[in-house]
Design a protein around this motif. Structure first.
Motif, mmCIF file in Angstrom:
data_model
loop_
_atom_site.group_PDB
_atom_site.id
_atom_site.type_symbol
_atom_site.label_atom_id
_atom_site.label_comp_id
_atom_site.label_asym_id
_atom_site.label_seq_id
_atom_site.Cartn_x
_atom_site.Cartn_y
_atom_site.Cartn_z
ATOM 1 N N VAL B 389 -17.761 -8.281 19.359
ATOM 2 C CA VAL B 389 -18.593 -7.055 18.762
ATOM 3 C C VAL B 389 -17.771 -5.615 18.854
ATOM 4 O O VAL B 389 -17.505 -5.031 17.921
ATOM 5 C CB VAL B 389 -19.991 -7.289 18.986
ATOM 6 C CG1 VAL B 389 -20.640 -6.143 18.205
ATOM 7 C CG2 VAL B 389 -20.428 -8.515 18.509
ATOM 8 N N ASP B 390 -17.565 -5.461 20.031
ATOM 9 C CA ASP B 390 -17.123 -4.429 20.634
ATOM 10 C C ASP B 390 -15.677 -4.203 20.116
ATOM 11 O O ASP B 390 -15.487 -3.019 19.644
ATOM 12 C CB ASP B 390 -17.145 -4.355 21.967
ATOM 13 C CG ASP B 390 -16.612 -3.083 22.688
ATOM 14 O OD1 ASP B 390 -17.216 -1.836 22.221
ATOM 15 O OD2 ASP B 390 -15.926 -2.950 23.580
ATOM 16 N N LYS B 393 -15.906 -3.416 16.270
ATOM 17 C CA LYS B 393 -16.366 -1.804 16.140
ATOM 18 C C LYS B 393 -15.331 -0.995 16.299
ATOM 19 O O LYS B 393 -15.122 0.067 15.618
ATOM 20 C CB LYS B 393 -17.516 -1.622 16.830
ATOM 21 C CG LYS B 393 -18.479 -1.704 16.206
ATOM 22 C CD LYS B 393 -19.683 -1.031 17.384
ATOM 23 C CE LYS B 393 -21.087 -1.890 16.887
ATOM 24 N NZ LYS B 393 -21.937 -1.693 17.908
ATOM 25 N N LYS B 394 -14.221 -1.262 17.091
ATOM 26 C CA LYS B 394 -13.192 -0.269 17.494
ATOM 27 C C LYS B 394 -12.112 -0.313 16.728
ATOM 28 O O LYS B 394 -11.235 0.579 16.638
ATOM 29 C CB LYS B 394 -12.786 -0.321 18.942
ATOM 30 C CG LYS B 394 -13.933 0.087 19.987
ATOM 31 C CD LYS B 394 -13.740 -0.031 21.462
ATOM 32 C CE LYS B 394 -14.724 0.889 22.134
ATOM 33 N NZ LYS B 394 -14.843 0.076 23.539
ATOM 34 N N GLU B 396 -12.935 -1.175 13.163
ATOM 35 C CA GLU B 396 -13.416 -0.592 12.078
ATOM 36 C C GLU B 396 -13.242 0.804 11.653
ATOM 37 O O GLU B 396 -13.524 1.580 12.744
ATOM 38 C CB GLU B 396 -14.691 -1.180 11.931
ATOM 39 C CG GLU B 396 -15.326 -1.002 10.369
ATOM 40 C CD GLU B 396 -16.773 -1.428 10.432
ATOM 41 O OE1 GLU B 396 -17.210 -2.041 11.444
ATOM 42 O OE2 GLU B 396 -17.444 -1.306 9.452
ATOM 43 N N ASP B 405 -10.277 -3.151 8.800
ATOM 44 C CA ASP B 405 -11.700 -3.356 8.511
ATOM 45 C C ASP B 405 -11.857 -4.895 7.983
ATOM 46 O O ASP B 405 -13.004 -5.586 8.363
ATOM 47 C CB ASP B 405 -12.326 -2.473 7.263
ATOM 48 C CG ASP B 405 -12.029 -1.200 7.448
ATOM 49 O OD1 ASP B 405 -12.323 -0.500 8.633
ATOM 50 O OD2 ASP B 405 -12.261 -0.118 6.643
ATOM 51 N N TRP B 409 -14.637 -7.186 9.820
ATOM 52 C CA TRP B 409 -15.831 -7.790 9.033
ATOM 53 C C TRP B 409 -16.396 -9.139 9.361
ATOM 54 O O TRP B 409 -17.579 -9.447 9.541
ATOM 55 C CB TRP B 409 -15.869 -7.280 7.734
ATOM 56 C CG TRP B 409 -15.863 -5.806 7.405
ATOM 57 C CD1 TRP B 409 -16.299 -4.783 8.348
ATOM 58 C CD2 TRP B 409 -15.687 -5.042 6.033
ATOM 59 N NE1 TRP B 409 -16.260 -3.678 7.837
ATOM 60 C CE2 TRP B 409 -15.785 -3.904 6.488
ATOM 61 C CE3 TRP B 409 -15.146 -5.267 5.013
ATOM 62 C CZ2 TRP B 409 -15.270 -2.668 5.453
ATOM 63 C CZ3 TRP B 409 -14.702 -4.523 3.936
ATOM 64 C CH2 TRP B 409 -15.093 -3.177 4.248
ATOM 65 N N ALA B 412 -17.664 -9.685 12.767
ATOM 66 C CA ALA B 412 -18.931 -9.185 13.262
ATOM 67 C C ALA B 412 -20.221 -10.038 12.410
ATOM 68 O O ALA B 412 -21.133 -10.085 12.807
ATOM 69 C CB ALA B 412 -18.810 -7.651 12.655
#
Lengths: 165, 446
Positions: B389-390, B393-394, B396, B405, B409, B412
């Motif tokens: 998840v981390d 996020k980094k 995106e 992205d 996606w 995530a």
């Protein structure tokens, strides 16, 4: 650019085709012909040796490095000798949902080679590729310009059988 | 709900030839546009139609056209993006192979509207046989006077060039495509400047998807208002959907936007339902890049109302409970599918296809692939889920182009909706790595 002996040359038909391709871009934009010419070269020699890439560079009047950096970026270009038939097997999700991994295991077992390898008789090279835009007809592989779809063990037997003859 | 705009004549024998296509009313839109309309009037009709980019981004096509800079004495270019490579998407392949003249007709109309005299169709190199089909169609159209110099005596000149790619997903990103068309590596460009100002050869350029360009023939013939009357709300017109996975009838379907997802999935007119004896587990509705949704959320919105095949309805609820229409690559998973394995597979794809220019994408996609691989193969730890998840996020929002992205996606969303399945793989490694083992815990199957 390599200034050594370079005896590679397109066949007269391919040379004419190459000149036709080069002429279709605006003046001064002949580098646009690079990808089409590399496809043409690969169709003739089966793979792109440094000598072939140098030949294409001279034809477009660009640096050899401009050809190398492109040839190494795009996955369709073979930078090492390959077998007579290159099987490019789709390994992406939608094909896998349709049994693509099982059929792939069978194919590898049948040929006795893994990804990136060539059979001892020089007939087949196996490559894994990503999505070939035929997901509704998966599993799929491509041999040169031809798509083979809805693959099963039986279809694999047929195709390999035909090409081995 | 079976309005056909693009595939109306798909079953007519010989529709891939000029003669048959012409007999079915083909090229009348070129005649109408070139002989009776100004380029500006064509742009206006496309604007009125509300048609949105069909490649995945969904940006209004008429608006994109209106941004095109028109400095004096500088050539302008139209480039058709036929680099269809988004996993789950095969509609452009189908359209070009079966009705090549529809794309050629759209290219002539669109080039005329934009004032381009040389336009390109960039086709993924694997589809070399489709390139031959398009080249044949171009030769036929030229012989019939619809291409070349002084088309139909109107003084308008147009030449079409079909360009092969070399096997690189990234070249579906429009600036990477332009780099590739210039004979370079497919590294996306920083924007601005946008292609509308500095595109191909640093000249003003419009890049549009195959399906988008193909709609212009119908729009010119019937008017932008008529097109806008089809569909629902801001999702006007029809959309080609590539349906794959565990359904009875995989294939390419043209739907009117606004069709309920449930009807698309279960009606015999479309997917025909889930294959016999199985249940719906999840759907990736718009190509591999869009968030995966579990069965209950793809069929219904969070508030319980039916979800529809439209830009707005599919994205309803944001990424918490929604997804995107994207390219229309509709991948269906039944209960035999392993979400962890599929997520790893998609991550491997993005890692393989990252151009390597931006470090968050180059490194992050590799890490996601590695971590997912170890979870799938029984070596994961609970910490790995948060790590994924981390990393996602980094990536995106931190890259030049949207590939970052697109890689983040799917990971995530798989964790968001199928976290228990990831945890099961980690806590039951022996069971999870047995051949054919699939998570059978608590989840909403339909």
């Amino acid at each position: 650019m390599t200034e050594t002996h370079n005896t590679v040359a397109f066949t007269p038909e391919r040379l004419a085709k190459a000149q036709e391709i080069i002429a279709r871009y605006p003046e001064g934009r002949q580098k646009s012909a690079l990808l089409p010419l590399l496809h043409l070269a690969q169709a003739q020699w089966g793979w792109l040796s440094p000598e072939v890439m140098d030949y294409v560079a001279r034809m477009l009047d660009i640096q050899a490095i401009e050809v190398y950096e492109v040839a190494t970026f795009y996955t369709m270009f073979h930078l090492e000798p390959v077998g007579k038939h290159v099987i490019e097997y789709c390994r992406t999700g939608p094909c896998c949902l349709m049994g693509g991994e099982e059929v792939y295991d069978y194919l590898k077992q049948k040929l006795g080679i893994g990804a990136g390898e060539t059979t001892a008789d020089g007939l087949f090279t196996l490559k894994e590729v990503e999505c070939l835009a035929a997901c509704g007809m998966g599993p799929v592989f491509q041999i040169r310009e031809q798509y083979h779809m809805n693959l099963t063990r039986e279809r694999v037997d047929e195709i390999i059988g035909e090409l081995s003859r | 709900m079976s309005k056909k705009i693009l595939l109306e004549h798909i079953d007519v024998p010989g529709i891939d030839t000029y003669d048959v296509y012409r007999k079915q009313g083909g090229y009348t839109a070129v005649e109408k546009a070139l002989k009776t309309m100004t380029p500006e009037a064509v742009v206006e009709e496309v604007k009125k139609s509300g048609v949105r980019g069909r490649g995945g981004a969904g940006f209004p096509m008429g608006m994109k056209w209106s941004f095109l800079a028109k400095p004096e004495g500088v050539p302008r270019y139209l480039v058709c993006n036929a680099d269809e490579s988004e996993p789950g998407t095969f509609k452009d392949h189908y359209l070009m192979k079966n009705i090549p003249h529809l794309l050629i007709e759209g290219m002539i109309i669109s080039s005329f509207a934009l004032g381009a005299n040389k336009s390109f169709i960039y086709v993924r190199g694997e589809l070399m046989y489709v390139i031959y089909i398009l080249e044949k169609a171009i030769a036929e159209a030229k012989a019939a006077g619809f291409l070349g110099k002084n088309i139909l005596g109107t003084g308008y000149d147009l030449e079409l060039v079909v360009q092969p790619g070399g096997g690189a997903y990234i070249c579906g990103e429009e600036t990477a495509l332009l780099e590739s068309l210039e004979g370079k590596r497919g590294n996306p460009r920083n924007k601005p400047p946008f292609p509308a100002v500095k595109g191909l050869y640093q000249s003003p350029t419009v890049v549009n998807n195959v399906e988008s360009i193909a709609t212009t023939a119908w729009i010119v013939n019937n008017g932008g208002d008529a097109y806008a009357a089809i569909g629902v709300g801001r999702s006007t017109g029809t959309k080609l959907i590539s349906a794959s996975g565990h359904i009875k009838k995989p294939g390419v379907y043209e739907i009117e936007l606004g069709l309920p997802v449930e009807e698309f999935l279960y009606s015999d007119e479309w997917c025909g339902g889930i294959r016999d004896g199985h249940h719906l587990k999840a759907v990736v509705a718009g190509g591999s890049s869009v968030p995966i949704l579990p069965a209950n959320l793809i069929l219904k919105l969070a508030n319980g109302e039916p979800r529809m095949m439209s830009y707005e309805s599919l994205s309803d609820g944001g990424f918490q409970t929604g997804t995107m229409l994207g390219s229309g690559g509709f991948i269906v998973f039944d209960e035999t599918s392993c979400i962890v394995r599929n997520t790893w597979n998609f991550s491997r794809f993005y890692h393989h296809e990252s151009c390597g220019q931006c470090s968050p994408c180059r490194e992050g996609t590799g890490w996601m692939e590695k971590v997912l691989h170890r979870i799938e193969y029984g070596h994961g730890s609970m910490h790995d889920i948060d790590l994924l998840v981390d990393v996602a996020k980094k990536i995106e929002g931190n890259t030049i182009c949207p590939l970052g992205d697109a890689a983040a996606w799917p990971v995530a969303s798989a964790i968001r909706h199928f976290r228990e399945e990831f945890e099961w793989h980690i806590t039951n490694p022996q069971e999870a790595t047995r051949p054919g083992a699939v998570y059978k815990g608590d989840m909403a199957l339909v």
